[in-house]
Structure formats: structure tokens, C-alpha cells
Scaffold this motif. Structure first.
Motif, mmCIF file in Angstrom:
data_model
loop_
_atom_site.group_PDB
_atom_site.id
_atom_site.type_symbol
_atom_site.label_atom_id
_atom_site.label_comp_id
_atom_site.label_asym_id
_atom_site.label_seq_id
_atom_site.Cartn_x
_atom_site.Cartn_y
_atom_site.Cartn_z
ATOM 1 N N LYS A 124 -7.894 -58.320 32.529
ATOM 2 C CA LYS A 124 -9.351 -58.248 32.582
ATOM 3 C C LYS A 124 -10.004 -59.588 32.280
ATOM 4 C CE LYS A 124 -10.142 -53.330 31.693
ATOM 5 N NZ LYS A 124 -10.928 -53.130 32.930
ATOM 6 N N ASP A 125 -9.326 -60.464 31.517
ATOM 7 C CA ASP A 125 -9.892 -61.768 31.189
ATOM 8 C C ASP A 125 -9.630 -62.810 32.260
ATOM 9 O OD1 ASP A 125 -10.902 -60.804 28.837
ATOM 10 O OD2 ASP A 125 -9.199 -61.453 27.607
ATOM 11 N N SER A 126 -8.904 -62.432 33.302
ATOM 12 C CA SER A 126 -8.554 -63.374 34.360
ATOM 13 C C SER A 126 -9.296 -63.033 35.633
ATOM 14 C CB SER A 126 -7.037 -63.342 34.609
ATOM 15 O OG SER A 126 -6.701 -64.082 35.763
ATOM 16 N N ASP A 127 -9.755 -64.069 36.345
ATOM 17 C CA ASP A 127 -10.396 -63.846 37.636
ATOM 18 C C ASP A 127 -9.366 -63.572 38.724
ATOM 19 O OD1 ASP A 127 -12.950 -64.166 36.654
ATOM 20 O OD2 ASP A 127 -12.996 -66.320 37.044
ATOM 21 N N PHE A 128 -8.210 -64.205 38.601
ATOM 22 C CA PHE A 128 -7.232 -64.135 39.673
ATOM 23 C C PHE A 128 -6.410 -62.850 39.639
ATOM 24 C CE2 PHE A 128 -7.985 -68.694 39.097
ATOM 25 C CZ PHE A 128 -8.344 -69.042 40.385
ATOM 26 N N GLY A 129 -6.184 -62.278 38.456
ATOM 27 C CA GLY A 129 -5.390 -61.057 38.363
ATOM 28 C C GLY A 129 -5.948 -59.916 39.202
ATOM 29 N N PRO A 130 -7.200 -59.507 38.985
ATOM 30 C CA PRO A 130 -7.775 -58.425 39.793
ATOM 31 C C PRO A 130 -7.883 -58.763 41.278
ATOM 32 C CG PRO A 130 -9.015 -58.727 37.768
ATOM 33 C CD PRO A 130 -8.069 -59.878 37.858
ATOM 34 N N ILE A 131 -8.166 -60.036 41.594
ATOM 35 C CA ILE A 131 -8.294 -60.421 43.005
ATOM 36 C C ILE A 131 -6.959 -60.299 43.726
ATOM 37 C CG2 ILE A 131 -8.724 -62.363 44.547
ATOM 38 C CD1 ILE A 131 -10.942 -63.259 42.670
ATOM 39 N N ILE A 132 -5.901 -60.813 43.095
ATOM 40 C CA ILE A 132 -4.568 -60.709 43.690
ATOM 41 C C ILE A 132 -4.163 -59.240 43.811
ATOM 42 C CG2 ILE A 132 -2.129 -61.223 43.325
ATOM 43 C CD1 ILE A 132 -2.980 -63.837 42.030
ATOM 44 N N LYS A 215 -13.373 -52.964 42.110
ATOM 45 C CA LYS A 215 -14.394 -52.915 41.065
ATOM 46 C C LYS A 215 -14.048 -53.800 39.871
ATOM 47 C CE LYS A 215 -16.257 -49.001 40.000
ATOM 48 N NZ LYS A 215 -16.427 -47.577 39.591
ATOM 49 N N GLU A 216 -12.763 -54.164 39.729
ATOM 50 C CA GLU A 216 -12.356 -55.037 38.631
ATOM 51 C C GLU A 216 -12.503 -56.513 38.972
ATOM 52 O OE1 GLU A 216 -11.458 -53.900 35.677
ATOM 53 O OE2 GLU A 216 -11.655 -51.802 36.321
ATOM 54 N N THR A 217 -12.770 -56.836 40.245
ATOM 55 C CA THR A 217 -12.845 -58.233 40.657
ATOM 56 C C THR A 217 -14.223 -58.816 40.377
ATOM 57 O OG1 THR A 217 -13.558 -57.699 42.912
ATOM 58 C CG2 THR A 217 -11.176 -57.745 42.476
ATOM 59 N N ARG A 218 -14.278 -60.131 40.383
ATOM 60 C CA ARG A 218 -15.561 -60.808 40.163
ATOM 61 C C ARG A 218 -16.487 -60.641 41.357
ATOM 62 N NH1 ARG A 218 -13.233 -66.990 40.566
ATOM 63 N NH2 ARG A 218 -12.836 -67.019 42.823
ATOM 64 N N TRP A 219 -15.909 -60.338 42.544
ATOM 65 C CA TRP A 219 -16.753 -60.126 43.717
ATOM 66 C C TRP A 219 -17.674 -58.940 43.500
ATOM 67 C CZ3 TRP A 219 -11.696 -60.235 46.988
ATOM 68 C CH2 TRP A 219 -11.232 -61.566 47.060
ATOM 69 N N HIS A 220 -17.125 -57.867 42.931
ATOM 70 C CA HIS A 220 -17.946 -56.686 42.662
ATOM 71 C C HIS A 220 -18.964 -56.985 41.573
ATOM 72 C CE1 HIS A 220 -18.853 -52.740 40.763
ATOM 73 N NE2 HIS A 220 -18.832 -52.308 42.015
ATOM 74 N N ALA A 221 -18.556 -57.724 40.541
ATOM 75 C CA ALA A 221 -19.465 -58.053 39.443
ATOM 76 C C ALA A 221 -20.597 -58.946 39.923
ATOM 77 C CB ALA A 221 -18.692 -58.724 38.312
#
Length: 239
Positions: A124-132, A215-221
Motif C-alpha cells: 500500500k505504501d508503494s506506487d508500483f506494487g498496485p500498478i504492477i 482501486k489500489e493504484t494511484r490512477w484511481h486515487a
């Protein structure tokens, strides 16, 4: 930020983790019910003089039907000679592709569950984890669409090649007017039908899970955070 393993089962209570567990189970049913299959059809040849002959066709995963022998050497059936004969068709590519996608999804689901249950604080603290995670989940959903469609077509090839019409068209003596060929004992194809159903079920599950991962990605946020809050209407001050 601490990056060590910290067991936390709460993600299983949320759609993100629960659906991933469902994906792990459905992948097992999909490739397991297809990859371990073997069966035998018994073909009866009814001769015009009242006698009967029998043949057998044993086929299994990966369904290279053109290598399945019906008649190994020159034999005589109902006073007609039949040369070496094999079944027609090859569903190996679609079957192996389907099973391969299932195994990859099975392994990825295990890795994702390990991350969710032990490294969610890092995830959750990483941008790349949810995106990948989202990109891989969407790609695997697409692979389920392609592989399930291909395997459904391959399964129809297996059914036709091992059925009455396929056997009659393959075995030359069946074209003789005094010979009738019929499959009298069918191998159960229930597990193969189950595998095809679970293939499309996996498509639905993985496509749905892609939304929860998105929903966990920064794109959704950014999409929802960038929407301006409704402005209050200013009332003119009294003069």
C-alpha cells in the motif's frame, strides 16, 4: 518504512484478498481437470453377415489425436481390409495453452496472496506494487479469454474425432455398405467439460478482480482526488 514480513489475515476479509483466493482455487480446477485426462472409446463394427468386430481408441492430454491409433497394422474387418489408421485432429496447442495459463495464474495467485498477507504495508505504501498487480491481473484475464475460447474449440474437435461421425469418416471400412460403425462405449468427458466451464469462470473472476486491484493504484486515487469539490453558492452581502 519497515519491509519485513508481518502476517495479517485481514486482507482475506476484503475483496482484494478474498477474490485472489478464489482465483487460486478456480485455477486449480481449470488446469487440473484438463491436464490429467485420459479416456477410451470402444467402437463396434456391425457386419452385414451378423458378426461384430470391436476397436478401441485411447486418447489423453494433450490430445494429439493424429497419433492415436485405431488400426496399427493391416487387418480384416467384415471381409474388408483396413490399413493402419489414426484419429484425425490435433488439439494439443489449445489444451497446452489452456493448462499453461492455468498454472501461471495458480502460481501468481500464491505469490499475490503472500504479498497481501505478509507485505501489505509495503504494497500500500508503494506506487508500483498496485500498478504492477493491476497490469498483470488484466493481462491474465485477457489470457483466460483467449485460452478458454481456444480450448472450447479444441474440445469440440476431440468430441467430433472420437464420436460416431468422426470414427465413420476416419475408418475406411465404415464406408462399405454392409458395415455399420458406432461408438458403443464413450469415455466420460465430464472433467473436460468442467475445465472449459472453469476457464470462462476464471475469466469473469480475474476481470472482476482487476477492478479491485485498480482501486489500489494511484490512477484511481488521482481520478477521484482530482475532482473538484462542489463550490458553495455565495450569497450577496446585505447592503
Amino acid at each position: 518504512m519497515m519491509t519485513g514480513f508481518r502476517l495479517n489475515l485481514s486482507p482475506l476479509k476484503e475483496p482484494l484478498g478474498f477474490v485472489k483466493l478464489v482465483e487460486w482455487l478456480t485455477a486449480i480446477f481449470a488446469f487440473g481437470s484438463c491436464g490429467g485426462y485420459s479416456g477410451t472409446n470402444v467402437i463396434s463394427l456391425f457386419c452385414g453377415n451378423g458378426t461384430n468386430e470391436t476397436l478401441s481408441a485411447a486418447f489423453s492430454y494433450p490430445f494429439r489425436l493424429s497419433q492415436v491409433s485405431l488400426v496399427e497394422t493391416n487387418l480384416t474387418f467384415c471381409n474388408h481390409t483396413a490399413g493402419p489408421t489414426h484419429l484425425v485432429g490435433d488439439s494439443a496447442s489449445s489444451a497446452e495453452f489452456f493448462v499453461g495459463v492455468g498454472v501461471v495464474c495458480f502460481l501468481y495467485s500464491m505469490v499475490a496472496l503472500l504479498v497481501y498477507l505478509g507485505y501489505m504495508h509495503v504494497y500500500k505504501d508503494s506506487d508500483f506494487g498496485p500498478i504492477i498487480d493491476f497490469l498483470l491481473t488484466a493481462a491474465l484475464a485477457f489470457l483466460w479469454l483467449v485460452s478458454s475460447s481456444a480450448w472450447a474449440r479444441g474440445l469440440q474437435t476431440v468430441k467430433h474425432a472420437t464420436g460416431d461421425a468422426g470414427i465413420a469418416a476416419t475408418l475406411g471400412v465404415c464406408a462399405q455398405g454392409d458395415v455399420t460403425c458406432r461408438v458403443t462405449e464413450f469415455a466420460s468427458l465430464r472433467s473436460l467439460n468442467v475445465s472449459a466451464v472453469f476457464g470462462f469462470l476464471n475469466l469473469c473472476v480475474w476481470a472482476g478482480n482487476a477492478w479491485f486491484v485498480y482501486k489500489e493504484t494511484r490512477w484511481h486515487a488521482q481520478k477521484h482526488g482530482g475532482q473538484a469539490a462542489p463550490q458553495r453558492t455565495q450569497v450577496p452581502a446585505a447592503i
